[in-house]
Design a protein around this motif. Structure first.
Motif, PDB file in Angstrom:
ATOM      1  N   ILE A 194      22.471 -23.607  11.647  1.00 44.12           N
ATOM      2  CA  ILE A 194      23.698 -23.750  11.010  1.00 44.12           C
ATOM      3  C   ILE A 194      23.719 -23.399   9.588  1.00 44.12           C
ATOM      4  O   ILE A 194      24.497 -22.613   9.285  1.00 44.12           O
ATOM      5  CB  ILE A 194      24.621 -25.028  11.357  1.00 44.12           C
ATOM      6  CG1 ILE A 194      24.797 -25.109  12.879  1.00 44.12           C
ATOM      7  CG2 ILE A 194      25.774 -25.090  10.633  1.00 44.12           C
ATOM      8  CD1 ILE A 194      25.191 -26.642  13.304  1.00 44.12           C
ATOM      9  N   GLY A 195      22.799 -23.962   8.974  1.00 40.81           N
ATOM     10  CA  GLY A 195      22.628 -23.711   7.585  1.00 40.81           C
ATOM     11  C   GLY A 195      22.400 -22.225   7.206  1.00 40.81           C
ATOM     12  O   GLY A 195      22.823 -21.784   6.416  1.00 40.81           O
ATOM     13  N   ALA A 196      21.676 -21.548   8.229  1.00 40.02           N
ATOM     14  CA  ALA A 196      21.100 -20.423   8.036  1.00 40.02           C
ATOM     15  C   ALA A 196      22.444 -19.336   8.362  1.00 40.02           C
ATOM     16  O   ALA A 196      22.500 -18.265   7.889  1.00 40.02           O
ATOM     17  CB  ALA A 196      20.094 -19.761   8.890  1.00 40.02           C
ATOM     18  N   ILE A 197      23.381 -19.601   9.147  1.00 40.54           N
ATOM     19  CA  ILE A 197      24.443 -18.931   9.455  1.00 40.54           C
ATOM     20  C   ILE A 197      25.732 -19.005   8.543  1.00 40.54           C
ATOM     21  O   ILE A 197      25.980 -17.841   8.294  1.00 40.54           O
ATOM     22  CB  ILE A 197      24.766 -19.366  10.985  1.00 40.54           C
ATOM     23  CG1 ILE A 197      23.822 -19.091  12.059  1.00 40.54           C
ATOM     24  CG2 ILE A 197      25.950 -18.616  11.394  1.00 40.54           C
ATOM     25  CD1 ILE A 197      24.231 -19.594  13.509  1.00 40.54           C
ATOM     26  N   PHE A 198      25.616 -20.207   7.995  1.00 38.06           N
ATOM     27  CA  PHE A 198      27.075 -20.175   7.230  1.00 38.06           C
ATOM     28  C   PHE A 198      26.741 -20.468   5.869  1.00 38.06           C
ATOM     29  O   PHE A 198      27.718 -20.652   5.070  1.00 38.06           O
ATOM     30  CB  PHE A 198      27.666 -21.756   7.677  1.00 38.06           C
ATOM     31  CG  PHE A 198      28.350 -21.453   9.178  1.00 38.06           C
ATOM     32  CD1 PHE A 198      29.683 -21.033   9.260  1.00 38.06           C
ATOM     33  CD2 PHE A 198      27.664 -22.172  10.077  1.00 38.06           C
ATOM     34  CE1 PHE A 198      30.058 -20.829  10.448  1.00 38.06           C
ATOM     35  CE2 PHE A 198      28.123 -22.177  11.414  1.00 38.06           C
ATOM     36  CZ  PHE A 198      29.373 -21.370  11.516  1.00 38.06           C
ATOM     37  N   THR A 199      25.591 -20.047   5.347  1.00 36.64           N
ATOM     38  CA  THR A 199      25.262 -20.102   4.090  1.00 36.64           C
ATOM     39  C   THR A 199      24.502 -18.635   3.541  1.00 36.64           C
ATOM     40  O   THR A 199      24.062 -18.042   4.331  1.00 36.64           O
ATOM     41  CB  THR A 199      24.430 -21.220   3.605  1.00 36.64           C
ATOM     42  OG1 THR A 199      23.189 -21.112   4.303  1.00 36.64           O
ATOM     43  CG2 THR A 199      24.951 -22.620   3.917  1.00 36.64           C
ATOM     44  N   PRO A 200      24.512 -18.377   2.213  1.00 33.53           N
ATOM     45  CA  PRO A 200      23.761 -17.259   1.854  1.00 33.53           C
ATOM     46  C   PRO A 200      22.378 -17.377   2.165  1.00 33.53           C
ATOM     47  O   PRO A 200      21.553 -18.387   2.464  1.00 33.53           O
ATOM     48  CB  PRO A 200      23.968 -17.254   0.330  1.00 33.53           C
ATOM     49  CG  PRO A 200      24.928 -17.900   0.265  1.00 33.53           C
ATOM     50  CD  PRO A 200      25.095 -19.170   1.117  1.00 33.53           C
ATOM     51  N   PRO A 201      21.882 -16.088   2.383  1.00 37.30           N
ATOM     52  CA  PRO A 201      20.339 -16.133   3.034  1.00 37.30           C
ATOM     53  C   PRO A 201      19.323 -16.579   1.945  1.00 37.30           C
ATOM     54  O   PRO A 201      18.418 -15.627   1.372  1.00 37.30           O
ATOM     55  CB  PRO A 201      20.267 -14.632   3.395  1.00 37.30           C
ATOM     56  CG  PRO A 201      20.924 -13.987   2.470  1.00 37.30           C
ATOM     57  CD  PRO A 201      22.100 -14.698   2.206  1.00 37.30           C
ATOM     58  N   ASP A 202      19.557 -17.780   1.514  1.00 40.32           N
ATOM     59  CA  ASP A 202      18.404 -18.449   0.554  1.00 40.32           C
ATOM     60  C   ASP A 202      17.972 -19.951   0.825  1.00 40.32           C
ATOM     61  O   ASP A 202      18.973 -20.396   1.524  1.00 40.32           O
ATOM     62  CB  ASP A 202      18.989 -18.449  -0.878  1.00 40.32           C
ATOM     63  CG  ASP A 202      20.149 -19.175  -1.272  1.00 40.32           C
ATOM     64  OD1 ASP A 202      19.970 -20.220  -1.662  1.00 40.32           O
ATOM     65  OD2 ASP A 202      21.353 -18.659  -0.965  1.00 40.32           O
ATOM     66  N   VAL A 203      17.131 -20.166   0.480  1.00 41.95           N
ATOM     67  CA  VAL A 203      16.507 -21.607   1.021  1.00 41.95           C
ATOM     68  C   VAL A 203      17.415 -22.609   0.411  1.00 41.95           C
ATOM     69  O   VAL A 203      17.574 -23.794   1.108  1.00 41.95           O
ATOM     70  CB  VAL A 203      14.966 -21.574   0.631  1.00 41.95           C
ATOM     71  CG1 VAL A 203      14.435 -22.950   1.061  1.00 41.95           C
ATOM     72  CG2 VAL A 203      14.064 -20.595   1.360  1.00 41.95           C
ATOM     73  N   VAL A 204      17.708 -22.502  -0.776  1.00 40.33           N
ATOM     74  CA  VAL A 204      18.454 -23.519  -1.389  1.00 40.33           C
ATOM     75  C   VAL A 204      19.719 -23.859  -0.677  1.00 40.33           C
ATOM     76  O   VAL A 204      19.867 -25.070  -0.417  1.00 40.33           O
ATOM     77  CB  VAL A 204      18.726 -23.058  -2.945  1.00 40.33           C
ATOM     78  CG1 VAL A 204      19.545 -24.322  -3.643  1.00 40.33           C
ATOM     79  CG2 VAL A 204      17.527 -22.846  -3.796  1.00 40.33           C
ATOM     80  N   SER A 205      20.605 -22.987  -0.406  1.00 40.21           N
ATOM     81  CA  SER A 205      21.858 -23.267   0.252  1.00 40.21           C
ATOM     82  C   SER A 205      21.731 -23.806   1.496  1.00 40.21           C
ATOM     83  O   SER A 205      22.626 -24.700   2.164  1.00 40.21           O
ATOM     84  CB  SER A 205      22.672 -21.976   0.047  1.00 40.21           C
ATOM     85  OG  SER A 205      21.974 -20.910   0.574  1.00 40.21           O
ATOM     86  N   GLN A 206      20.820 -23.179   2.137  1.00 43.36           N
ATOM     87  CA  GLN A 206      20.482 -23.912   3.595  1.00 43.36           C
ATOM     88  C   GLN A 206      19.993 -25.098   3.638  1.00 43.36           C
ATOM     89  O   GLN A 206      20.528 -25.921   4.546  1.00 43.36           O
ATOM     90  CB  GLN A 206      19.332 -22.845   4.386  1.00 43.36           C
ATOM     91  CG  GLN A 206      19.725 -21.312   4.422  1.00 43.36           C
ATOM     92  CD  GLN A 206      18.568 -20.694   5.146  1.00 43.36           C
ATOM     93  OE1 GLN A 206      17.745 -20.986   5.460  1.00 43.36           O
ATOM     94  NE2 GLN A 206      18.833 -19.166   5.299  1.00 43.36           N
ATOM     95  N   LEU A 207      19.154 -25.629   2.842  1.00 46.49           N
ATOM     96  CA  LEU A 207      18.719 -27.067   2.525  1.00 46.49           C
ATOM     97  C   LEU A 207      20.105 -27.744   2.249  1.00 46.49           C
ATOM     98  O   LEU A 207      20.240 -29.120   2.582  1.00 46.49           O
ATOM     99  CB  LEU A 207      17.846 -27.031   1.380  1.00 46.49           C
ATOM    100  CG  LEU A 207      16.255 -26.606   1.788  1.00 46.49           C
ATOM    101  CD1 LEU A 207      15.324 -26.538   0.619  1.00 46.49           C
ATOM    102  CD2 LEU A 207      15.599 -27.182   2.964  1.00 46.49           C
ATOM    103  N   PHE A 208      21.161 -27.291   1.232  1.00 52.36           N
ATOM    104  CA  PHE A 208      21.892 -28.080   0.967  1.00 52.36           C
ATOM    105  C   PHE A 208      22.817 -28.341   1.984  1.00 52.36           C
ATOM    106  O   PHE A 208      23.680 -29.414   1.975  1.00 52.36           O
ATOM    107  CB  PHE A 208      22.844 -27.596  -0.158  1.00 52.36           C
ATOM    108  CG  PHE A 208      22.285 -27.723  -1.734  1.00 52.36           C
ATOM    109  CD1 PHE A 208      22.540 -29.271  -1.993  1.00 52.36           C
ATOM    110  CD2 PHE A 208      21.512 -26.804  -2.554  1.00 52.36           C
ATOM    111  CE1 PHE A 208      22.007 -29.416  -3.232  1.00 52.36           C
ATOM    112  CE2 PHE A 208      21.346 -27.257  -3.751  1.00 52.36           C
ATOM    113  CZ  PHE A 208      21.511 -28.631  -4.059  1.00 52.36           C
ATOM    114  N   LEU A 209      22.709 -27.630   3.105  1.00 57.36           N
ATOM    115  CA  LEU A 209      23.702 -27.896   4.273  1.00 57.36           C
ATOM    116  C   LEU A 209      22.749 -28.749   5.229  1.00 57.36           C
ATOM    117  O   LEU A 209      23.485 -29.476   5.903  1.00 57.36           O
ATOM    118  CB  LEU A 209      24.272 -26.442   4.828  1.00 57.36           C
ATOM    119  CG  LEU A 209      25.175 -26.534   5.979  1.00 57.36           C
ATOM    120  CD1 LEU A 209      26.393 -27.555   5.573  1.00 57.36           C
ATOM    121  CD2 LEU A 209      25.663 -25.302   6.534  1.00 57.36           C
TER     122      LEU A 209
END
Length: 245
Positions: A194-209
């Motif tokens: 879900i983090g990879a789908i709904f956030t920009p393609p960077d590790v920081v935002s994916q981890l934040f979700l």
């Protein structure tokens, strides 16, 4: 027919409340957008700015922001209208359960939006500014930025609803607590997907979700331990004595 008429009246009241608040915010639409864009503007390099590629974008985008803020401000009244429509059809124990759940859900959704605005956006935009190649002017269209913000708000708002969903599933007896605990590995994988789908393609935002989603799921499991399943019989329904032989 009377129920349909009541539903129509309450929908009209809810829409009118949003419209009234929107008209009051109309004058400050540009200021509201500037406030919404502050996390990005603070991370842009020297001389960077936002652009508008649409002729009417400079007018429509601030209006959309004002309408979104108007909906959030009028949300308590909108929820009251929805509650007034469905409450007469609920039993007393259902009312006692529904009102705290709705209130908690709204507060958690706002907390999720605040988490995205104050923590996620500065971190993501700062990371993007640092990895931008030399000689590349990093700017974005205001309409695309609004779409990104709305998607993020919805994603993080829904993420913060996870404890409520877990508690409802256990309280209603739909899923056993032990079953939800067994789903933990799948939830962790789903959180990163879900983090990879709904956030920009960077590790920081994916981890934040993904990380808050996992932690909130654990919080829901912890709170669900204190929630017992409802009784088989409804205490608010009439009970008739058995017939005598």
């Amino acid at each position: 027919m009377s129920h349909l008429i009541e539903l129509r009246d309450r929908l009209i009241r809810a829409l009118l409340s949003i419209l009234i608040v929107f008209l009051c915010l109309f004058y400050w639409a540009k200021d509201l957008y500037a406030l919404l864009a502050q996390p990005l503007l603070a991370s842009l390099p020297q001389g960077g700015q936002m652009i508008a590629t649409d002729v009417v974008g400079v007018f429509l985008v601030p209006m959309k922001v004002a309408l979104m803020v108007a909906f959030l401000i009028a949300l308590p009244y909108v929820l009251y209208q929805a509650w007034a429509f469905i409450a007469p059809g609920l039993y007393a124990h259902e009312k006692r359960l529904a009102l705290p759940l709705v209130t908690t859900s709204v507060l958690l959704f706002f907390v999720g939006m605040a988490f995205a605005y104050f923590l996620v956006f500065p971190a993501v935009f700062g990371f993007m500014a640092q990895i931008a190649p030399e000689g590349v002017a990093w700017m974005t269209d205001i309409d695309k930025y609004l779409s990104f913000v709305l998607t993020s708000f919805i994603a993080f708002g829904v993420t913060f609803e996870v404890p409520v969903v877990v508690i409802v599933l256990v309280k209603m007896g739909i899923v056993e607590l032990e079953t939800l605990q067994g789903w933990r590995p799948y939830i962790i994988v789903a959180a990163f997907v879900i983090g990879a789908i709904f956030t920009p393609p960077d590790v920081v935002s994916q981890l934040f979700l993904a990380v808050p989603l996992c932690l909130l799921y654990e919080l829901g499991l912890l709170l669900a331990r204190f929630i017992s399943k409802p009784a088989d019989k409804d205490p608010d329904k009439d009970h008739f004595p058995a017939a005598m032989d």
